[in-house]
Scaffold this motif. Sequence first.
Motif, PDB file in Angstrom:
ATOM      1  N   UNK A 191       0.857  -1.186   0.000  1.00  0.00           N
ATOM      2  CA  UNK A 191       0.000   0.000   0.000  1.00  0.00           C
ATOM      3  C   UNK A 191       0.894   1.238   0.000  1.00  0.00           C
ATOM      4  N   UNK A 192       0.758   2.074  -1.039  1.00  0.00           N
ATOM      5  CA  UNK A 192       1.584   3.276  -1.183  1.00  0.00           C
ATOM      6  C   UNK A 192       0.674   4.502  -1.223  1.00  0.00           C
ATOM      7  N   UNK A 207       9.843   6.516  -8.433  1.00  0.00           N
ATOM      8  CA  UNK A 207      11.052   5.877  -7.920  1.00  0.00           C
ATOM      9  C   UNK A 207      10.696   4.801  -6.899  1.00  0.00           C
ATOM     10  N   UNK A 208       9.718   5.094  -6.052  1.00  0.00           N
ATOM     11  CA  UNK A 208       9.249   4.111  -5.067  1.00  0.00           C
ATOM     12  C   UNK A 208       8.696   2.875  -5.752  1.00  0.00           C
ATOM     13  N   UNK A 209       7.894   3.064  -6.799  1.00  0.00           N
ATOM     14  CA  UNK A 209       7.295   1.935  -7.506  1.00  0.00           C
ATOM     15  C   UNK A 209       8.346   1.084  -8.204  1.00  0.00           C
ATOM     16  N   UNK A 210       9.372   1.722  -8.733  1.00  0.00           N
ATOM     17  CA  UNK A 210      10.446   0.957  -9.373  1.00  0.00           C
ATOM     18  C   UNK A 210      11.144   0.044  -8.366  1.00  0.00           C
ATOM     19  N   UNK A 248       9.976   6.974  -0.126  1.00  0.00           N
ATOM     20  CA  UNK A 248      10.951   6.009   0.366  1.00  0.00           C
ATOM     21  C   UNK A 248      11.173   4.915  -0.671  1.00  0.00           C
ATOM     22  N   UNK A 249      12.286   4.201  -0.565  1.00  0.00           N
ATOM     23  CA  UNK A 249      12.583   3.124  -1.511  1.00  0.00           C
ATOM     24  C   UNK A 249      13.054   1.883  -0.762  1.00  0.00           C
ATOM     25  N   UNK A 250      12.557   0.732  -1.214  1.00  0.00           N
ATOM     26  CA  UNK A 250      12.966  -0.540  -0.639  1.00  0.00           C
ATOM     27  C   UNK A 250      14.268  -1.005  -1.261  1.00  0.00           C
ATOM     28  N   UNK A 285      15.270  -0.357   3.965  1.00  0.00           N
ATOM     29  CA  UNK A 285      14.553   0.758   3.337  1.00  0.00           C
ATOM     30  C   UNK A 285      15.392   2.020   3.417  1.00  0.00           C
ATOM     31  N   UNK A 286      15.425   2.776   2.326  1.00  0.00           N
ATOM     32  CA  UNK A 286      16.003   4.123   2.352  1.00  0.00           C
ATOM     33  C   UNK A 286      14.865   5.110   2.596  1.00  0.00           C
ATOM     34  N   UNK A 287      14.964   5.837   3.687  1.00  0.00           N
ATOM     35  CA  UNK A 287      13.921   6.783   4.099  1.00  0.00           C
ATOM     36  C   UNK A 287      14.410   8.197   3.824  1.00  0.00           C
TER      37      UNK A 287
END
Length: 500
Positions: free
Chosen positions: A206-207, A218-221, A290-292, A399-401
């Motif tokens: 969930x985003x 970028x998050x979705x990628x 954020x990115x995983x 995760x990069x926050x």
Amino acid sequence: MTEQTTRPTQRPEAGDHPDVVVSIGTDHHAFDRLVRWTDDYARRHRDLSILVQHGHSTAPEVAAGTPFLPGDELGARMREAQVVVTHGGPGTIVQARRAGHLPVVVARDPELGEHVDDHQLLFVRRLEQAGRVRACSSPQQLSALIDEALASPEAFRVRPSADGGPERAALRAGELIDLLTDTCAGPGAPEPVVRPAGAWPEVTVVVPTRDRPELLRRTLRAVEEQEYPGRITTIVVFDNDQPDPALARADGERPVRVVTNTLTPGLAGARNTGVLAADTELVAFCDDDDTWMPGKLRAQVEVMRAEPGTEMVCCGIRVVYDRVEAERSLDRTSVTFGDLLASRLTELHPSTFLIRRGAMLDGCGTVSEEIPGSYGEDYELLLRLARRAPIRNIPEPGVRVLWHRRSHFAGRWQTISKALRWLLERYPEFRLVPRGYARVAGQIAFAEASAGRRGAALGWIGATLRHRAAEGRAYLALLVVCGVPPGWITRALHLRGRGV
């Protein structure tokens, strides 16, 4: 949490065999109406043993009552009972059917303050049309249905295996509810895929998003590039913003759905919209800035697969602020309710959350939409989940926050203060943990000082120091009262991966 009656509840003994079990779930909204109806029935049927699991509702006066029961114990009580009555929560209904009962169901009504929206009313109506429950909406109807079930028990029994996977059946029935009629054009929810035993479970991410299209992509990628063998469905929830149908995608193992927030505006409502729209056992949260990291999801799901009783798994983070990265990881694998009262544990960031969906829908409840401005909704959810069972943590960053000046709460000091005061009121347990109370009080003091409310700030500074003289937030708030710009302080903290 909702205040309880002063009357002590009766914990049922192990040998008790109730004739009627009433389960109200654990949602933080009171459902006193169903407790009253059950007590009215119990007064007229003193010969029956009636057990009410009443959660945060007022305890029954006549029937036996207990606020909460472990899931396996509640299931055992249901199997022993002749009749099962539930609220309209999907998980509770599933549990009753798994125990062999056609449940009598009373849906919570939002107009009576029993829930945040009308999804239970819609859900129960659909299930009744499908013959999966017996719904009722009055005390007279409840009494008649219990009498009917006691007189003709076979009419209220189902084979536990008849649903062909009861959890999925209930959740698919829930998709019939038109909660998301405002979704933008694009592919709808995919049909659930039945996978063989031992396969990697499907996960819904969930985003929530608002006015950050570049960061969102970028998050979705990063979600799409996860090194995870199973299917990952991403639900992008646009909150107070025009949805972008171009993001939707139905093919492959990484589909994307685009919906709009149909609940309370803000993070809490947006997260709940996504959770309700999901049809998977596991749900994860990720903020749109954020990115995983590639192995994040696989590592967490491995814990879930190895520990079926675990309801939530988090991991460490890397905080990025002005091109400076700071690692924040807990050196422990388990976090308790007491740990969270003592410290917010910033490492447990919402973008690291992986949760069993049932733990929310029929456990502690969904994300609270009552918190002012949705500030701290992630922390409050952690507290509720940790109350049920320890939260598992992977002590490496996943995760990069991104912390930046465009953060939604940047400068919203009055909202922050109001939300934190709400938290202290709802969790009186903070009074038992001086360090934890001082931490929250110090945050309130800093917010009040930053909002220019000098008198209120000094009052909260005093409250902070009375609970813990070494609490640094009190002295930071005092600096702001003396004229130091709050932005200077927050920037200095952010560069070290810290916050107020």
